[in-house]
Design an enzyme around this catalytic site. Sequence first.
Site, PDB file in Angstrom:
ATOM      1  N   ASP A  30       0.841  -1.070   0.081  1.00  0.00           N
ATOM      2  CA  ASP A  30      -0.038  -0.023   0.020  1.00  0.00           C
ATOM      3  C   ASP A  30       1.002   1.344   0.101  1.00  0.00           C
ATOM      4  O   ASP A  30       1.863   1.110   0.624  1.00  0.00           O
ATOM      5  CB  ASP A  30      -0.928   0.005   1.228  1.00  0.00           C
ATOM      6  CG  ASP A  30      -2.363   0.787   0.767  1.00  0.00           C
ATOM      7  OD1 ASP A  30      -3.308   0.075   0.744  1.00  0.00           O
ATOM      8  OD2 ASP A  30      -2.264   1.989   0.920  1.00  0.00           O
ATOM      9  N   PHE A 152     -16.268 -10.304  -5.369  1.00  0.00           N
ATOM     10  CA  PHE A 152     -18.010 -10.122  -5.056  1.00  0.00           C
ATOM     11  C   PHE A 152     -18.011 -10.169  -3.559  1.00  0.00           C
ATOM     12  O   PHE A 152     -19.042 -10.356  -2.989  1.00  0.00           O
ATOM     13  CB  PHE A 152     -18.586 -11.321  -5.390  1.00  0.00           C
ATOM     14  CG  PHE A 152     -18.413 -11.213  -7.187  1.00  0.00           C
ATOM     15  CD1 PHE A 152     -19.157 -10.219  -7.862  1.00  0.00           C
ATOM     16  CD2 PHE A 152     -17.649 -11.966  -7.887  1.00  0.00           C
ATOM     17  CE1 PHE A 152     -19.254 -10.053  -9.381  1.00  0.00           C
ATOM     18  CE2 PHE A 152     -17.679 -11.900  -9.422  1.00  0.00           C
ATOM     19  CZ  PHE A 152     -18.488 -10.862  -9.996  1.00  0.00           C
ATOM     20  N   LYS A 207     -19.289  -7.376 -13.315  1.00  0.00           N
ATOM     21  CA  LYS A 207     -19.201  -7.096 -11.940  1.00  0.00           C
ATOM     22  C   LYS A 207     -20.137  -5.890 -11.847  1.00  0.00           C
ATOM     23  O   LYS A 207     -20.908  -5.683 -10.857  1.00  0.00           O
ATOM     24  CB  LYS A 207     -17.622  -6.346 -11.547  1.00  0.00           C
ATOM     25  CG  LYS A 207     -17.449  -5.747 -10.250  1.00  0.00           C
ATOM     26  CD  LYS A 207     -18.159  -6.620  -9.016  1.00  0.00           C
ATOM     27  CE  LYS A 207     -18.121  -5.551  -7.798  1.00  0.00           C
ATOM     28  NZ  LYS A 207     -18.335  -6.438  -6.669  1.00  0.00           N
ATOM     29  N   PHE A 252     -31.750  -9.637  -0.534  1.00  0.00           N
ATOM     30  CA  PHE A 252     -31.917  -8.212  -1.189  1.00  0.00           C
ATOM     31  C   PHE A 252     -33.363  -7.939  -1.368  1.00  0.00           C
ATOM     32  O   PHE A 252     -33.857  -7.001  -2.344  1.00  0.00           O
ATOM     33  CB  PHE A 252     -30.919  -8.285  -2.286  1.00  0.00           C
ATOM     34  CG  PHE A 252     -29.730  -7.809  -2.215  1.00  0.00           C
ATOM     35  CD1 PHE A 252     -28.876  -9.013  -1.521  1.00  0.00           C
ATOM     36  CD2 PHE A 252     -29.028  -6.868  -2.346  1.00  0.00           C
ATOM     37  CE1 PHE A 252     -27.568  -8.766  -1.144  1.00  0.00           C
ATOM     38  CE2 PHE A 252     -27.761  -6.659  -1.850  1.00  0.00           C
ATOM     39  CZ  PHE A 252     -27.025  -7.524  -1.642  1.00  0.00           C
ATOM     40  N   CYS A 263     -19.765   0.461  -2.830  1.00  0.00           N
ATOM     41  CA  CYS A 263     -19.886  -0.282  -4.295  1.00  0.00           C
ATOM     42  C   CYS A 263     -21.248   0.366  -4.936  1.00  0.00           C
ATOM     43  O   CYS A 263     -20.845   0.923  -5.922  1.00  0.00           O
ATOM     44  CB  CYS A 263     -19.681  -1.610  -4.106  1.00  0.00           C
ATOM     45  SG  CYS A 263     -18.282  -2.204  -3.498  1.00  0.00           S
TER      46      CYS A 263
HETATM   47  N1  LIG Z   1     -15.311  -2.909  -0.336  1.00  0.00           N
HETATM   48  C1  LIG Z   1     -15.831  -3.856  -0.941  1.00  0.00           C
HETATM   49  O1  LIG Z   1     -16.790  -4.227  -0.241  1.00  0.00           O
HETATM   50  C2  LIG Z   1     -15.503  -4.296  -2.373  1.00  0.00           C
HETATM   51  C3  LIG Z   1     -16.190  -5.307  -2.833  1.00  0.00           C
HETATM   52  C4  LIG Z   1     -15.899  -5.661  -4.140  1.00  0.00           C
HETATM   53  C5  LIG Z   1     -14.917  -4.741  -4.937  1.00  0.00           C
HETATM   54  N2  LIG Z   1     -14.527  -3.942  -4.514  1.00  0.00           N
HETATM   55  C6  LIG Z   1     -13.529  -2.913  -5.249  1.00  0.00           C
HETATM   56  O2  LIG Z   1     -12.198  -3.178  -4.852  1.00  0.00           O
HETATM   57  C7  LIG Z   1     -11.655  -1.872  -5.065  1.00  0.00           C
HETATM   58  C8  LIG Z   1     -11.063  -1.640  -3.823  1.00  0.00           C
HETATM   59  O3  LIG Z   1     -11.941  -1.337  -2.910  1.00  0.00           O
HETATM   60  P1  LIG Z   1     -11.748  -1.246  -1.281  1.00  0.00           P
HETATM   61  O4  LIG Z   1     -12.921  -0.934  -0.837  1.00  0.00           O
HETATM   62  O5  LIG Z   1     -10.720  -2.164  -0.868  1.00  0.00           O
HETATM   63  O6  LIG Z   1     -10.771   0.257  -1.269  1.00  0.00           O
HETATM   64  P2  LIG Z   1     -10.000   0.767  -0.045  1.00  0.00           P
HETATM   65  O7  LIG Z   1     -10.340   2.335  -0.385  1.00  0.00           O
HETATM   66  O8  LIG Z   1     -10.428   0.390   1.285  1.00  0.00           O
HETATM   67  O9  LIG Z   1      -8.491   0.294  -0.478  1.00  0.00           O
HETATM   68  C9  LIG Z   1      -7.816   0.986  -1.607  1.00  0.00           C
HETATM   69  C10 LIG Z   1      -6.498   0.960  -1.142  1.00  0.00           C
HETATM   70  O10 LIG Z   1      -5.447   1.021  -2.094  1.00  0.00           O
HETATM   71  C11 LIG Z   1      -4.189   1.889  -1.658  1.00  0.00           C
HETATM   72  N3  LIG Z   1      -3.771   2.451  -3.058  1.00  0.00           N
HETATM   73  C12 LIG Z   1      -4.242   3.337  -3.706  1.00  0.00           C
HETATM   74  N4  LIG Z   1      -3.294   3.510  -4.886  1.00  0.00           N
HETATM   75  C13 LIG Z   1      -2.168   2.870  -4.590  1.00  0.00           C
HETATM   76  C14 LIG Z   1      -1.026   2.668  -5.088  1.00  0.00           C
HETATM   77  N5  LIG Z   1      -0.608   3.139  -6.260  1.00  0.00           N
HETATM   78  N6  LIG Z   1      -0.377   1.816  -4.735  1.00  0.00           N
HETATM   79  C15 LIG Z   1      -0.457   1.222  -3.495  1.00  0.00           C
HETATM   80  N7  LIG Z   1      -1.664   1.186  -2.933  1.00  0.00           N
HETATM   81  C16 LIG Z   1      -2.524   2.078  -3.395  1.00  0.00           C
HETATM   82  C17 LIG Z   1      -5.040   3.051  -0.934  1.00  0.00           C
HETATM   83  O11 LIG Z   1      -4.054   3.645  -0.061  1.00  0.00           O
HETATM   84  C18 LIG Z   1      -6.049   2.016   0.080  1.00  0.00           C
HETATM   85  O12 LIG Z   1      -5.335   1.562   1.125  1.00  0.00           O
HETATM   86  C19 LIG Z   1     -12.723  -0.916  -5.518  1.00  0.00           C
HETATM   87  O13 LIG Z   1     -12.555  -1.089  -7.062  1.00  0.00           O
HETATM   88  C20 LIG Z   1     -13.928  -1.481  -5.117  1.00  0.00           C
HETATM   89  O14 LIG Z   1     -15.016  -0.982  -5.915  1.00  0.00           O
HETATM   90  C21 LIG Z   1     -14.961  -3.465  -3.150  1.00  0.00           C
END
Ligand SMILES: NC(=O)c1ccc[n+]([C@@H]2O[C@H](COP(=O)([O-])OP(=O)(O)OC[C@H]3O[C@@H](n4cnc5c(N)ncnc54)[C@H](O)[C@@H]3O)[C@@H](O)[C@H]2O)c1
Length: 434
Positions: A30, A152, A207, A252, A263
């Site tokens: 990260d 998912f 997705k 749902f 999301c």
């Molecule tokens: N949260 C959910 O329930 C969920 C479920 C399915 C899919 N998603 C998708 O997954 C993706 C991530 O979601 P999330 O909720 O984990 O986001 P998040 O914001 O919790 O985590 C993203 C992380 O990426 C890091 N980051 C950003 N740029 C970076 C880089 N250049 N190098 C290294 N680290 C970097 C950020 O610091 C952060 O810690 C999104 O596209 C989201 O739509 C999320």
Amino acid sequence: MKIAMVGSGYVGLVSGACLADFGHDVVCIDKDADKIAQLQSSKVPIYEPGLEDLVERNADAGRLSFTTDIAAAVADAAAIFIAVGTPSRRGDGHADLSFVYAVAEEVAKNLRNPAVIITKSTVPVGTGDEVERIIRDFGTDVKFAVASNPEFLREGAAIEDFKRPDRIVVGADDEWAREVIREVYRPLFLNHSPILFTSRRSAELIKYAANAFLATKITFINEMADLCEKVGGNIQDVSRGIGLDNRIGSKFLHAGPGYGGSCFPKDTLALLKTSQDYDSPLRVVEAVANVNDNRKRAMGRKVIDALGAAPRGKRVALLGLTFKPNTDDMRDAPSIAIAQALTDVGVNVIAYDPEGMEVAAPIMPEVEMAQDAYAAANGADAVVIVTEWDAFRALDLNRIKAALNAPVLVDLRNIYQPEEMRSKGFTYSSIGRA
Ligand SMILES: NC(=O)c1ccc[n+]([C@@H]2O[C@H](COP(=O)([O-])OP(=O)(O)OC[C@H]3O[C@@H](n4cnc5c(N)ncnc54)[C@H](O)[C@@H]3O)[C@@H](O)[C@H]2O)c1
């Protein structure tokens, strides 16, 4: 297999820890140095049931490590996952892909061994093509392929969802990429989790289509609930009555204050932007996004109505702030719009949430935070159940009533029964039930 997981948020951290638990050698990366420092000292920066144990166990076993150094982590990985955020772009609502492309550039610069780059972030159709172009244009002579593997998992049940998924979707136009990803998920095939191989573009679309469909289901039942209120029906009976039909399914179909979270809101919006770019309207999704947007503030008005005349200066206790239980995620939570609608008319808001208050406090600075549900209710003119945390399902109602200034309870999650609440002396309102 050596795996690099770039982005250690809700998705990256859970995925990385679960893949390590399968026996892979995983490095979570990260750019947030604070987050990595916490993880290196076995502190998990988010609330997700079971995650702390899983991280600690796999870190202790030497299969899971954390770094900010993407160069070293990427250099010797056979599978490089991109799991960074794709929030709504400010101003136009397109998915902001700057984090994804920044990672693609870092990967291009640091690739030393053959690797499959796998996008786990939710990204609009065609993003894989662009990631591939970025890496190719860098002029690397190392073998690579770019695949899509949307995630998912649901926050609050993320580990279970990752380890026992309904399906694993892999979009790859290259047999070698499919082989590498099959190897990553081999332990899950042994559990008979179905794996669906598609083209990269189809996987990217799956997705968004899944999230838009689920958002539609929620919005449908929410509007049906409004109709129930007008005609004297009971939305829980209606949900059950239609959900027992296998073609519809019961999940749902719980009416509530509108969907929120990290999301659905941003993904429906991004999908609409794609549909506009390709001149292929998605009118159902358009209506869903609009209806849901209006609904959150409408819930604030519902609470104001429950306060009766002259709401200004009254006090309302919100129980639950996060967009759903068992997470500390506040992104696009309905509580934000509800609190705003209340403070806009001069209502004082106090809130309690079992896990979300630390994240919520800076987002809603005008809201006072309480120690527990009873402290929140103390002297309030109404209490509102916003998130259905288990802790709110078995409240000591006599104690709540005694603490309140007026016995008004607005249940936006339908967790109590109207007759019972009335017999206890509450002025009770809920969603879609007379
Ligand atoms: N949260 C959910 O329930 C969920 C479920 C399915 C899919 N998603 C998708 O997954 C993706 C991530 O979601 P999330 O909720 O984990 O986001 P998040 O914001 O919790 O985590 C993203 C992380 O990426 C890091 N980051 C950003 N740029 C970076 C880089 N250049 N190098 C290294 N680290 C970097 C950020 O610091 C952060 O810690 C999104 O596209 C989201 O739509 C999320």
